[in-house]
Write a protein that holds these residues in place. Structure first.
Motif, PDB file in Angstrom:
ATOM      1  N   ALA A 218     -15.525  66.829 136.895  1.00  0.00           N
ATOM      2  CA  ALA A 218     -16.522  66.447 135.634  1.00  0.00           C
ATOM      3  C   ALA A 218     -15.713  66.553 134.427  1.00  0.00           C
ATOM      4  N   ARG A 219     -16.159  65.622 133.454  1.00  0.00           N
ATOM      5  CA  ARG A 219     -15.547  65.643 132.141  1.00  0.00           C
ATOM      6  C   ARG A 219     -16.666  65.605 131.298  1.00  0.00           C
ATOM      7  N   VAL A 220     -16.837  66.494 130.208  1.00  0.00           N
ATOM      8  CA  VAL A 220     -17.828  66.510 129.167  1.00  0.00           C
ATOM      9  C   VAL A 220     -16.971  66.428 127.913  1.00  0.00           C
ATOM     10  N   VAL A 221     -17.652  65.440 127.056  1.00  0.00           N
ATOM     11  CA  VAL A 221     -17.286  64.879 125.917  1.00  0.00           C
ATOM     12  C   VAL A 221     -18.350  65.438 124.865  1.00  0.00           C
ATOM     13  N   LEU A 222     -17.971  66.194 123.941  1.00  0.00           N
ATOM     14  CA  LEU A 222     -18.711  66.514 122.503  1.00  0.00           C
ATOM     15  C   LEU A 222     -18.383  65.770 121.482  1.00  0.00           C
ATOM     16  N   ASP A 223     -19.295  65.051 120.926  1.00  0.00           N
ATOM     17  CA  ASP A 223     -18.986  64.329 119.557  1.00  0.00           C
ATOM     18  C   ASP A 223     -19.706  64.864 118.339  1.00  0.00           C
ATOM     19  N   THR A 224     -19.248  65.515 117.573  1.00  0.00           N
ATOM     20  CA  THR A 224     -19.957  66.228 116.279  1.00  0.00           C
ATOM     21  C   THR A 224     -20.095  65.371 115.233  1.00  0.00           C
ATOM     22  N   GLY A 225     -19.571  64.104 115.294  1.00  0.00           N
ATOM     23  CA  GLY A 225     -19.365  63.192 114.102  1.00  0.00           C
ATOM     24  C   GLY A 225     -18.264  63.383 113.317  1.00  0.00           C
ATOM     25  N   SER A 226     -17.592  64.411 113.343  1.00  0.00           N
ATOM     26  CA  SER A 226     -16.353  64.584 112.555  1.00  0.00           C
ATOM     27  C   SER A 226     -15.016  65.280 113.512  1.00  0.00           C
ATOM     28  N   THR A 227     -15.479  65.381 114.854  1.00  0.00           N
ATOM     29  CA  THR A 227     -14.632  65.907 115.889  1.00  0.00           C
ATOM     30  C   THR A 227     -14.957  65.539 117.080  1.00  0.00           C
TER      31      THR A 227
ATOM     32  N   GLY B 278     -13.858  70.239 134.533  1.00  0.00           N
ATOM     33  CA  GLY B 278     -14.439  71.127 135.620  1.00  0.00           C
ATOM     34  C   GLY B 278     -14.204  70.335 136.792  1.00  0.00           C
ATOM     35  N   THR B 279     -13.889  71.187 137.966  1.00  0.00           N
ATOM     36  CA  THR B 279     -13.643  70.594 139.424  1.00  0.00           C
ATOM     37  C   THR B 279     -14.317  71.513 140.210  1.00  0.00           C
ATOM     38  N   ALA B 280     -14.920  70.734 141.277  1.00  0.00           N
ATOM     39  CA  ALA B 280     -15.167  71.523 142.409  1.00  0.00           C
ATOM     40  C   ALA B 280     -14.848  70.938 143.806  1.00  0.00           C
ATOM     41  N   HIS B 281     -14.354  71.902 144.743  1.00  0.00           N
ATOM     42  CA  HIS B 281     -13.837  71.430 145.991  1.00  0.00           C
ATOM     43  C   HIS B 281     -14.758  71.738 147.183  1.00  0.00           C
ATOM     44  N   ARG B 282     -15.199  70.695 148.134  1.00  0.00           N
ATOM     45  CA  ARG B 282     -15.693  71.308 148.909  1.00  0.00           C
ATOM     46  C   ARG B 282     -15.082  71.494 150.176  1.00  0.00           C
ATOM     47  N   ASN B 283     -15.210  72.659 150.919  1.00  0.00           N
ATOM     48  CA  ASN B 283     -14.571  73.071 152.164  1.00  0.00           C
ATOM     49  C   ASN B 283     -14.939  71.879 153.169  1.00  0.00           C
ATOM     50  N   PRO B 284     -13.812  71.500 153.814  1.00  0.00           N
ATOM     51  CA  PRO B 284     -14.322  70.488 154.750  1.00  0.00           C
ATOM     52  C   PRO B 284     -15.296  70.642 155.909  1.00  0.00           C
ATOM     53  N   VAL B 285     -15.460  71.977 156.396  1.00  0.00           N
ATOM     54  CA  VAL B 285     -16.476  72.445 157.250  1.00  0.00           C
ATOM     55  C   VAL B 285     -18.002  72.448 156.993  1.00  0.00           C
ATOM     56  N   ASP B 286     -17.973  72.410 155.317  1.00  0.00           N
ATOM     57  CA  ASP B 286     -19.288  72.566 154.923  1.00  0.00           C
ATOM     58  C   ASP B 286     -20.046  71.141 154.759  1.00  0.00           C
TER      59      ASP B 286
ATOM     60  N   ARG C 291     -18.554  74.094 135.250  1.00  0.00           N
ATOM     61  CA  ARG C 291     -17.308  74.350 134.903  1.00  0.00           C
ATOM     62  C   ARG C 291     -16.875  73.853 133.531  1.00  0.00           C
ATOM     63  N   ALA C 292     -17.163  72.676 133.481  1.00  0.00           N
ATOM     64  CA  ALA C 292     -16.564  71.583 132.460  1.00  0.00           C
ATOM     65  C   ALA C 292     -17.509  72.018 131.216  1.00  0.00           C
ATOM     66  N   LEU C 293     -18.637  72.552 131.391  1.00  0.00           N
ATOM     67  CA  LEU C 293     -19.673  72.855 130.232  1.00  0.00           C
ATOM     68  C   LEU C 293     -19.027  74.486 129.916  1.00  0.00           C
ATOM     69  N   HIS C 294     -18.599  75.203 130.645  1.00  0.00           N
ATOM     70  CA  HIS C 294     -18.120  76.475 130.427  1.00  0.00           C
ATOM     71  C   HIS C 294     -16.913  76.316 129.627  1.00  0.00           C
TER      72      HIS C 294
ATOM     73  N   LEU D 179     -15.782  73.640 127.644  1.00  0.00           N
ATOM     74  CA  LEU D 179     -16.380  73.222 126.323  1.00  0.00           C
ATOM     75  C   LEU D 179     -16.767  74.414 125.400  1.00  0.00           C
ATOM     76  N   GLY D 180     -17.663  75.191 125.975  1.00  0.00           N
ATOM     77  CA  GLY D 180     -18.270  76.347 125.499  1.00  0.00           C
ATOM     78  C   GLY D 180     -16.915  77.199 125.023  1.00  0.00           C
ATOM     79  N   ARG D 181     -16.080  77.592 125.659  1.00  0.00           N
ATOM     80  CA  ARG D 181     -14.871  78.456 125.532  1.00  0.00           C
ATOM     81  C   ARG D 181     -14.174  77.789 124.234  1.00  0.00           C
ATOM     82  N   GLN D 182     -13.860  76.635 124.472  1.00  0.00           N
ATOM     83  CA  GLN D 182     -13.247  75.957 123.189  1.00  0.00           C
ATOM     84  C   GLN D 182     -13.928  76.019 121.841  1.00  0.00           C
ATOM     85  N   LEU D 183     -15.293  75.702 121.871  1.00  0.00           N
ATOM     86  CA  LEU D 183     -15.978  75.786 120.939  1.00  0.00           C
ATOM     87  C   LEU D 183     -16.276  77.350 120.068  1.00  0.00           C
TER      88      LEU D 183
END
Length: 103
Positions: free
Chosen positions: A22-31, A37-45, A59-62, A64-68
């Motif tokens: 996942a890639r989440v992009v925040l555009d504030t108008g000035s920046t 974020g990544t998720a891996h499925r267990n092959p047996v699931d 995870r991507a939103l988390h 981004l939130g940490r960066q903010l």
């Protein structure tokens, strides 16, 4: 003094061979900030793409939130104010695969 702004958020999901990114992009108008974020499925699931989407997106939103929060803390310190009192501590929830030793 009232303050109203609109920030635009776009979330992109890519899934291949049991891995969802996942890639989440925040555009504030000035920046623009990007969280990842990544998720891996267990092959047996059972293959349930929605679960990978949810985990990778969360995870991507988390990320981004940490960066903010980091930017806000630097801005506060730049104004000469004291630290916000945030301490280094582990993030809640399941670890990402890259956080697991040997993973």
């Amino acid at each position: 003094m009232p303050h109203t702004v609109e920030w635009k958020v776009r979330l992109y999901l890519f899934e291949a061979e049991g891995t969802t990114k996942a890639r989440v992009v925040l555009d504030t108008g000035s920046t623009s900030l990007t969280g990842h974020g990544t998720a891996h499925r267990n092959p047996v699931d059972t293959d349930v793409p929605e679960i990978g989407d949810e985990l990778a997106s969360g995870r991507a939103l988390h990320d981004l939130g940490r960066q903010l929060v980091d930017i806000a803390e630097r801005d506060i310190e730049g104004l000469g104010a004291g630290a916000t009192g945030r301490r280094a501590r582990p993030a809640p929830g399941w670890p990402r695969p890259d956080q697991i030793q040997g993973g």
